[in-house]
Every structure is written in C-alpha cells, then in structure tokens.
Design a protein around this motif. Structure first.
Motif, PDB file in Angstrom:
ATOM      1  N   GLN A  44       0.866  -1.176   0.095  1.00  0.00           N
ATOM      2  CA  GLN A  44      -0.096  -0.070   0.004  1.00  0.00           C
ATOM      3  C   GLN A  44       0.564   1.555   0.066  1.00  0.00           C
ATOM      4  O   GLN A  44       0.729   2.036  -0.785  1.00  0.00           O
ATOM      5  CB  GLN A  44      -0.847  -0.077   1.282  1.00  0.00           C
ATOM      6  N   GLN A  46       3.720   1.655  -1.190  1.00  0.00           N
ATOM      7  CA  GLN A  46       4.397   1.908  -2.422  1.00  0.00           C
ATOM      8  C   GLN A  46       3.331   2.027  -3.708  1.00  0.00           C
ATOM      9  O   GLN A  46       3.715   1.987  -4.766  1.00  0.00           O
ATOM     10  CB  GLN A  46       5.120   0.912  -2.632  1.00  0.00           C
ATOM     11  N   ASN A  47       2.082   2.260  -3.361  1.00  0.00           N
ATOM     12  CA  ASN A  47       0.879   2.343  -4.453  1.00  0.00           C
ATOM     13  C   ASN A  47       0.756   1.138  -4.907  1.00  0.00           C
ATOM     14  O   ASN A  47       0.510   1.132  -6.252  1.00  0.00           O
ATOM     15  CB  ASN A  47       1.014   3.752  -5.119  1.00  0.00           C
ATOM     16  N   HIS A  48       0.748  -0.025  -4.605  1.00  0.00           N
ATOM     17  CA  HIS A  48       0.738  -1.338  -5.339  1.00  0.00           C
ATOM     18  C   HIS A  48      -0.534  -1.837  -4.620  1.00  0.00           C
ATOM     19  O   HIS A  48      -0.427  -2.953  -3.837  1.00  0.00           O
ATOM     20  CB  HIS A  48       1.884  -2.115  -5.045  1.00  0.00           C
ATOM     21  N   HIS A  49      -1.636  -1.407  -4.909  1.00  0.00           N
ATOM     22  CA  HIS A  49      -2.880  -1.463  -4.210  1.00  0.00           C
ATOM     23  C   HIS A  49      -3.344  -2.897  -4.493  1.00  0.00           C
ATOM     24  O   HIS A  49      -4.044  -3.385  -3.905  1.00  0.00           O
ATOM     25  CB  HIS A  49      -3.795  -0.564  -4.262  1.00  0.00           C
ATOM     26  N   SER A  79      -7.568   0.383   0.321  1.00  0.00           N
ATOM     27  CA  SER A  79      -6.862   0.051  -1.319  1.00  0.00           C
ATOM     28  C   SER A  79      -7.967   0.146  -2.573  1.00  0.00           C
ATOM     29  O   SER A  79      -7.645   0.809  -3.701  1.00  0.00           O
ATOM     30  CB  SER A  79      -6.100  -1.141  -1.286  1.00  0.00           C
ATOM     31  N   ALA A  82      -8.406   3.683  -3.328  1.00  0.00           N
ATOM     32  CA  ALA A  82      -7.201   4.220  -4.007  1.00  0.00           C
ATOM     33  C   ALA A  82      -7.207   3.944  -5.579  1.00  0.00           C
ATOM     34  O   ALA A  82      -6.732   4.493  -6.543  1.00  0.00           O
ATOM     35  CB  ALA A  82      -5.881   3.963  -3.302  1.00  0.00           C
TER      36      ALA A  82
END
Length: 122
Positions: A44, A46-49, A79, A82
């Motif tokens: 999360q 690292q914006n790897h939702h 997530s 996002a």
C-alpha cells in the motif's frame, strides 16, 4: 487465555537487491496473519494496491478470527478507494462493521461510511 504472538523479521538490505524477489516471495508464503497484513501495508505504501488487496485478502480468508482481520478489511477499503473502486471500498467497510462490530476498526468504518453518506447527499 489468548496469546497474540509477535514475530520480528529482520531484513538485511545492503547489497541485497538480487535476493529481494525471492525474499519477498518467501515472506508471502508465511502462514501468519501479521506477516500478510505487514506485506499488504508495505504494498500500500508503494501504491501497489492490487498486491496489497491480495495480502489483506489472505488475512480475511485464512485468519478471520485473528486480531488482524478487522485491520485487513479496513486496509482493503483504503486500497479499493485508491483504485477508484468506491463500491468495493464501501462493501469492505460494511463487512467490517458486520463481522467485527466491537473492534476499534469498526468505529472507524462507521465514521467513514457516515462521512461518505453525508458527502453523497450534497
């Protein structure tokens, strides 16, 4: 008496780049709810939702009675939001409230749903 064990996993990073994929793959295979929650939070951050959702789903699916299950649902909602998946985010909050009504995370979920309802009425 319930024991909520904690595991500390030390991660050497210096000159470890070539080993990281295998290392994180091995971590993902752990059958420990806190490990999945921690990996999900790392994803999360690292914006790897989508990857985060997979880890949070492991907690919810395999460890629904663990102390980490409510946090996994709350993080799942974040997530989904996002990823612009508002309906899925709302469903995660509703499941959290239904399944873990007395948890601190359920109070947060109530507040978020209330805020979203007020916002949609405007």
């Amino acid at each position: 008496m319930t024991v909520d064990a904690k595991v500390l996993i030390l991660t050497p990073m210096k000159s470890a780049a070539r080993y990281l994929d295998g290392y994180f793959s091995a971590l993902a295979k752990l059958t420990y709810p806190r490990a999945h929650l921690s990996l999900g939070k790392l994803d999360q951050a690292q914006n790897h939702h989508r990857e985060a959702l997979s880890e949070f789903g492991e907690v919810a699916k395999h460890f629904p009675k663990s102390a980490q299950a409510p946090a996994a649902l709350l993080c799942s909602s974040d997530s989904f939001a996002a990823l612009n998946m508002a309906d899925a985010s709302k469903l995660a909050l509703e499941a959290l409230i239904k399944d873990y009504a007395h948890s601190p995370e359920a109070k947060i979920a109530h507040a978020r749903l209330h805020k979203a309802t007020k916002k949609s009425r405007r």
